[in-house]
Design a protein around this motif. Sequence first.
Motif, PDB file in Angstrom:
ATOM      1  N   GLN A 139       0.834  -1.264   0.016  1.00 42.06           N
ATOM      2  CA  GLN A 139       0.034   0.060  -0.200  1.00 42.06           C
ATOM      3  C   GLN A 139       0.839   1.254   0.030  1.00 42.06           C
ATOM      4  OE1 GLN A 139      -2.474  -1.230   3.442  1.00 42.06           O
ATOM      5  NE2 GLN A 139      -4.251  -1.217   2.157  1.00 42.06           N
ATOM      6  N   PHE A 144      -0.573  -1.993  -4.032  1.00 43.88           N
ATOM      7  CA  PHE A 144      -1.835  -2.569  -3.386  1.00 43.88           C
ATOM      8  C   PHE A 144      -3.075  -1.529  -3.237  1.00 43.88           C
ATOM      9  CE2 PHE A 144       0.775  -6.190  -1.727  1.00 43.88           C
ATOM     10  CZ  PHE A 144       1.099  -6.800  -2.910  1.00 43.88           C
ATOM     11  N   ARG A 145      -3.975  -1.771  -3.142  1.00 50.16           N
ATOM     12  CA  ARG A 145      -5.208  -1.091  -3.202  1.00 50.16           C
ATOM     13  C   ARG A 145      -5.108  -0.216  -1.757  1.00 50.16           C
ATOM     14  NH1 ARG A 145     -10.116  -4.103  -4.933  1.00 50.16           N
ATOM     15  NH2 ARG A 145     -11.116  -2.112  -4.156  1.00 50.16           N
ATOM     16  N   THR A 146      -5.542   0.845  -1.719  1.00 51.16           N
ATOM     17  CA  THR A 146      -5.643   1.593  -0.372  1.00 51.16           C
ATOM     18  C   THR A 146      -7.165   1.883   0.107  1.00 51.16           C
ATOM     19  OG1 THR A 146      -5.435   3.570  -1.589  1.00 51.16           O
ATOM     20  CG2 THR A 146      -3.327   2.523  -0.527  1.00 51.16           C
ATOM     21  N   ASP A 147      -7.974   1.588  -0.711  1.00 50.94           N
ATOM     22  CA  ASP A 147      -9.519   1.858  -0.599  1.00 50.94           C
ATOM     23  C   ASP A 147      -9.961   0.860   0.414  1.00 50.94           C
ATOM     24  OD1 ASP A 147      -9.387  -0.138  -2.640  1.00 50.94           O
ATOM     25  OD2 ASP A 147     -11.463   0.419  -3.107  1.00 50.94           O
ATOM     26  N   LEU A 153      -7.941  -6.771   3.841  1.00 47.39           N
ATOM     27  CA  LEU A 153      -7.108  -7.737   2.813  1.00 47.39           C
ATOM     28  C   LEU A 153      -6.368  -8.789   2.973  1.00 47.39           C
ATOM     29  CD1 LEU A 153      -5.745  -4.375   1.103  1.00 47.39           C
ATOM     30  CD2 LEU A 153      -7.819  -5.582   0.261  1.00 47.39           C
ATOM     31  N   SER A 188      -5.121 -10.147  -7.994  1.00 40.49           N
ATOM     32  CA  SER A 188      -6.352  -9.122  -8.551  1.00 40.49           C
ATOM     33  C   SER A 188      -6.933  -8.301  -7.641  1.00 40.49           C
ATOM     34  CB  SER A 188      -7.295 -10.185  -9.203  1.00 40.49           C
ATOM     35  OG  SER A 188      -8.383  -9.385  -9.812  1.00 40.49           O
ATOM     36  N   ALA A 191      -4.779  -5.479  -6.137  1.00 44.95           N
ATOM     37  CA  ALA A 191      -4.372  -4.632  -7.106  1.00 44.95           C
ATOM     38  C   ALA A 191      -5.565  -3.923  -7.693  1.00 44.95           C
ATOM     39  CB  ALA A 191      -3.736  -5.318  -8.416  1.00 44.95           C
ATOM     40  N   GLY A 192      -6.597  -3.652  -6.714  1.00 43.02           N
ATOM     41  CA  GLY A 192      -7.617  -2.784  -6.999  1.00 43.02           C
ATOM     42  C   GLY A 192      -7.445  -1.428  -7.155  1.00 43.02           C
ATOM     43  N   PRO A 193      -8.197  -0.310  -6.717  1.00 40.19           N
ATOM     44  CA  PRO A 193      -7.978   0.910  -6.830  1.00 40.19           C
ATOM     45  C   PRO A 193      -6.931   1.159  -5.766  1.00 40.19           C
ATOM     46  CG  PRO A 193     -10.327   0.618  -6.603  1.00 40.19           C
ATOM     47  CD  PRO A 193      -9.662  -0.895  -6.504  1.00 40.19           C
ATOM     48  N   VAL A 194      -5.917   2.341  -6.201  1.00 40.99           N
ATOM     49  CA  VAL A 194      -4.985   2.886  -5.382  1.00 40.99           C
ATOM     50  C   VAL A 194      -4.965   4.049  -5.151  1.00 40.99           C
ATOM     51  CG1 VAL A 194      -3.523   0.834  -5.736  1.00 40.99           C
ATOM     52  CG2 VAL A 194      -3.306   2.680  -7.233  1.00 40.99           C
ATOM     53  N   SER A 196      -4.402   8.017  -5.755  1.00 34.12           N
ATOM     54  CA  SER A 196      -3.658   8.618  -6.942  1.00 34.12           C
ATOM     55  C   SER A 196      -2.754   9.863  -6.192  1.00 34.12           C
ATOM     56  CB  SER A 196      -4.718   9.051  -7.819  1.00 34.12           C
ATOM     57  OG  SER A 196      -5.547  10.069  -7.011  1.00 34.12           O
TER      58      SER A 196
END
Length: 196
Positions: A139, A144-147, A153, A188, A191-194, A196
Amino acid sequence: MAAPSARSRRRADAERSIARIVSAARELLSSDPNATTDDIAQAAGVGRMTLYGHFRTRADLVEAAVADTLRAGEETLASVDLSGDARAAMTRLLASSWELVAESAALLAAAEGVLPAGRVRDLHAEPVRRMAELVGRGQEQGVFRTDLPNAWLVSLTHYILHGAANEVRQGRLARDVAADVVTKSIESALAGPVAS
């Protein structure tokens, strides 16, 4: 009063009996989560009284087998190189983790059937810590996604690993493709939304 050497000999005998019992439990429960304590005592070459002298209940024995399996697995996981890019490190960790989970799926099914809720997860404290640190690093690296929270996770990876092992055990997922399915599914999900 027994001489110190006699006490030491009895202690060593007891330790060998415990090791044989735990080893037999690991082996039998890994192929049949419903293996009985009688089956385990017979496989260990000890009587029921000896088994129950060391493990008061089947749950105690199952927990000892799981703990021993996790100790052995920890040696493998601790040797995985987690340096560098978190995605590459995750791929390496998942490969080792999947093999360990797949080998112990039936044993974990036995544990979930007799241990209190959450105990199996508690026994996984070190692998969970390792995964949480790696997810957190990913993250921070922005890969890796942070949302979603780190803890979720980590739980998700746990569910996918154990779910896939159950699917293999039930014959709904081929063992030879399971590692790839697990890795792609977890990568998968991570690796979703990270940010910006």
